[in-house]
Design a protein around this motif. Sequence first.
Motif, mmCIF file in Angstrom:
data_model
loop_
_atom_site.group_PDB
_atom_site.id
_atom_site.type_symbol
_atom_site.label_atom_id
_atom_site.label_comp_id
_atom_site.label_asym_id
_atom_site.label_seq_id
_atom_site.Cartn_x
_atom_site.Cartn_y
_atom_site.Cartn_z
ATOM 1 N N GLY A 24 36.467 28.147 46.015
ATOM 2 C CA GLY A 24 37.359 29.263 46.299
ATOM 3 C C GLY A 24 37.798 29.445 47.723
ATOM 4 N N LYS A 28 42.376 28.252 44.786
ATOM 5 C CA LYS A 28 42.023 29.365 43.918
ATOM 6 C C LYS A 28 42.404 29.048 42.476
ATOM 7 N N CYS A 30 43.228 30.728 38.609
ATOM 8 C CA CYS A 30 43.599 31.933 37.872
ATOM 9 C C CYS A 30 43.839 31.526 36.420
ATOM 10 N N PHE A 41 48.242 33.823 49.491
ATOM 11 C CA PHE A 41 47.330 34.930 49.246
ATOM 12 C C PHE A 41 47.936 36.203 49.850
ATOM 13 N N CYS A 67 43.706 38.790 51.689
ATOM 14 C CA CYS A 67 42.784 39.055 50.583
ATOM 15 C C CYS A 67 42.047 37.783 50.169
ATOM 16 N N ASP A 68 40.830 37.961 49.699
ATOM 17 C CA ASP A 68 40.020 36.828 49.250
ATOM 18 C C ASP A 68 40.487 36.283 47.906
ATOM 19 N N ASP A 69 41.043 37.141 47.096
ATOM 20 C CA ASP A 69 41.422 36.762 45.737
ATOM 21 C C ASP A 69 42.929 36.524 45.668
ATOM 22 N N TYR A 70 43.310 35.368 45.187
ATOM 23 C CA TYR A 70 44.719 35.013 45.063
ATOM 24 C C TYR A 70 45.481 36.008 44.199
ATOM 25 N N ASP A 72 44.896 39.203 43.988
ATOM 26 C CA ASP A 72 44.780 40.561 44.512
ATOM 27 C C ASP A 72 46.140 41.236 44.636
ATOM 28 N N SER A 90 40.534 43.815 45.199
ATOM 29 C CA SER A 90 39.188 43.318 44.917
ATOM 30 C C SER A 90 38.134 44.021 45.776
#
Length: 204
Positions: A24, A28, A30, A41, A67-70, A72, A90
Amino acid sequence: KDGTLKRGCTDDLTIDELNECKEGFNCKLCYTDYCNRKISFPRCYSCDSDNEPNCAILKSNLDSVICDDYMDSCKTVVKPNTTTIRGCSSQVKQDCPPLSVNCKECEESLCNGEIFPSNRLTCFHEIRHCQNNTTECFKNGIDDQNMAYACERYNFRDSCFMYLNENDTVIRGCLSDTISEYCIKNSKKCKICQSPNCNNEKVI
């Protein structure tokens, strides 16, 4: 690693690439149709007015984070204690129901940087020391728009106030400010109004 952006299905990846995606960092994963359509991101403003009042009043620029999460989105939330938090979805865990008045979620990068809620009151803020009991100091209003900004705590019934204390100091702000308690206790010297930036008049 060479700066090339690659999108596709996991079936197209090598074992090493798939493992990298699972870690990650540079890749990323999904799991819904066309979920990898984003260019990058998301970046969101990130702050908490509990320790950074500017997060609510927006008097100066806010800090932002990637953000850490794609997948987000960006969030702005008014917490039960009336303070404001902004960040990536997130990290900001509060739920955002579609018709919520205390939470807003948006998809574009840096989309969570506006005054929220939109009906948050703005007032003039000032502490002016009138030395030697100068009448003109009391009678002068205020028109410096840099001193007008949103109330730090959100209360849909908030008001603006103007107050002259016993030390001949003119104080202006939001009724939800802690400094307003002296105004409330001395109502004869306190003027309260409800429209945006209405506390710009002279105090005597």
